[in-house]
Design a protein around this motif. Structure first.
Motif, short mmCIF file in Angstrom:
data_model
loop_
_atom_site.label_atom_id
_atom_site.label_comp_id
_atom_site.label_asym_id
_atom_site.label_seq_id
_atom_site.Cartn_x
_atom_site.Cartn_y
_atom_site.Cartn_z
N SER A 175 0.82 -1.22 0.00
CA SER A 175 0.00 0.00 0.00
C SER A 175 0.85 1.26 0.00
O SER A 175 0.30 2.37 -0.01
N TYR A 176 2.16 1.10 0.00
CA TYR A 176 3.07 2.24 0.03
C TYR A 176 3.81 2.39 -1.29
O TYR A 176 4.23 1.41 -1.91
N ASP A 177 3.97 3.63 -1.69
CA ASP A 177 4.90 3.93 -2.77
C ASP A 177 6.31 3.88 -2.20
O ASP A 177 6.52 4.06 -1.00
N MET A 178 7.29 3.63 -3.05
CA MET A 178 8.65 3.44 -2.57
C MET A 178 9.64 4.29 -3.35
O MET A 178 9.46 4.50 -4.56
N GLY A 179 10.64 4.74 -2.64
CA GLY A 179 11.68 5.52 -3.31
C GLY A 179 13.06 5.11 -2.85
O GLY A 179 13.23 4.47 -1.81
N SER A 201 1.71 0.00 -7.02
CA SER A 201 1.39 -1.10 -7.93
C SER A 201 2.57 -1.46 -8.84
O SER A 201 2.54 -2.49 -9.52
N GLY A 202 3.56 -0.59 -8.88
CA GLY A 202 4.66 -0.80 -9.80
C GLY A 202 4.40 -0.22 -11.18
O GLY A 202 5.26 -0.31 -12.06
N GLY A 203 3.24 0.38 -11.36
CA GLY A 203 2.88 0.86 -12.68
C GLY A 203 3.53 2.16 -13.10
O GLY A 203 3.57 2.49 -14.28
N ARG A 204 3.98 2.93 -12.13
CA ARG A 204 4.63 4.20 -12.45
C ARG A 204 6.03 4.24 -11.82
O ARG A 204 6.20 3.87 -10.68
N ILE A 215 14.21 0.70 -11.11
CA ILE A 215 13.54 0.42 -9.85
C ILE A 215 12.40 -0.56 -10.10
O ILE A 215 11.73 -0.48 -11.13
N SER A 216 12.20 -1.46 -9.17
CA SER A 216 11.12 -2.44 -9.30
C SER A 216 10.70 -2.89 -7.91
O SER A 216 11.33 -2.51 -6.90
N ARG A 217 9.65 -3.68 -7.85
CA ARG A 217 9.18 -4.18 -6.57
C ARG A 217 8.45 -5.50 -6.77
O ARG A 217 7.89 -5.75 -7.84
N ASP A 218 8.45 -6.31 -5.72
CA ASP A 218 7.72 -7.56 -5.70
C ASP A 218 6.88 -7.53 -4.43
O ASP A 218 7.38 -7.83 -3.34
N ASN A 219 5.63 -7.14 -4.55
CA ASN A 219 4.78 -6.99 -3.37
C ASN A 219 4.53 -8.32 -2.67
O ASN A 219 4.31 -8.36 -1.46
N ALA A 220 4.55 -9.40 -3.41
CA ALA A 220 4.36 -10.71 -2.79
C ALA A 220 5.51 -11.04 -1.84
O ALA A 220 5.32 -11.80 -0.88
#
Length: 122
Positions: free
Chosen positions: A30-34, A53-56, A69-74
């Motif tokens: 639920s958080y954006d990341m930087g 969501s990783g969309g932007r 930059i990327s993320r894996d919320n799982a």
């Protein structure tokens, strides 16, 4: 949210590193990341940000085309892939989480990791 950054190290110019930011506590997704960095004697600066969501994604001009930059919320983990590293990329790198948005402004991030050192030799 508790954040822990890792993956830093010493690398030669032109090399690559992948930083990770492991999150625990509140729902990371639920958080954006930087990612931000701070070199000795310099102010902290924005590096990259990604929406929840990783969309932007957003990048500083100095790293555009070299960093991803990327993320894996799982896995509750964010990443910063750094390629074609330059000596001027040497800094302590911090990950941070924000409810406001994937902003370039550090003060708008609520949670910060402890930082990981990246050193690029020429």
């Amino acid at each position: 949210v508790q954040l822990q950054a890792c993956g830093g190290g010493l690398v030669q110019a032109g090399g690559s590193l992948r930083l990770s930011c492991a999150a625990s506590g509140r729902t990371f997704s639920s958080y954006d990341m930087g990612w931000f960095r701070q070199a000795p004697g310099k102010e902290r600066e924005f590096v990259a940000a990604i929406s929840w969501s990783g969309g932007r994604t957003y990048y500083a001009d100095s790293v555009k085309g070299r960093f991803t930059i990327s993320r894996d919320n799982a896995k509750n983990t964010g990443y910063l892939q750094m390629n074609s590293l330059k000596p001027e990329d040497t800094a302590v790198y911090y990950c941070a989480a924000s409810k406001i948005g994937p902003t370039r402004i550090g003060a708008q991030y609520d949670y910060w990791g402890q930082g990981t050192q990246v050193t690029v030799s020429s």
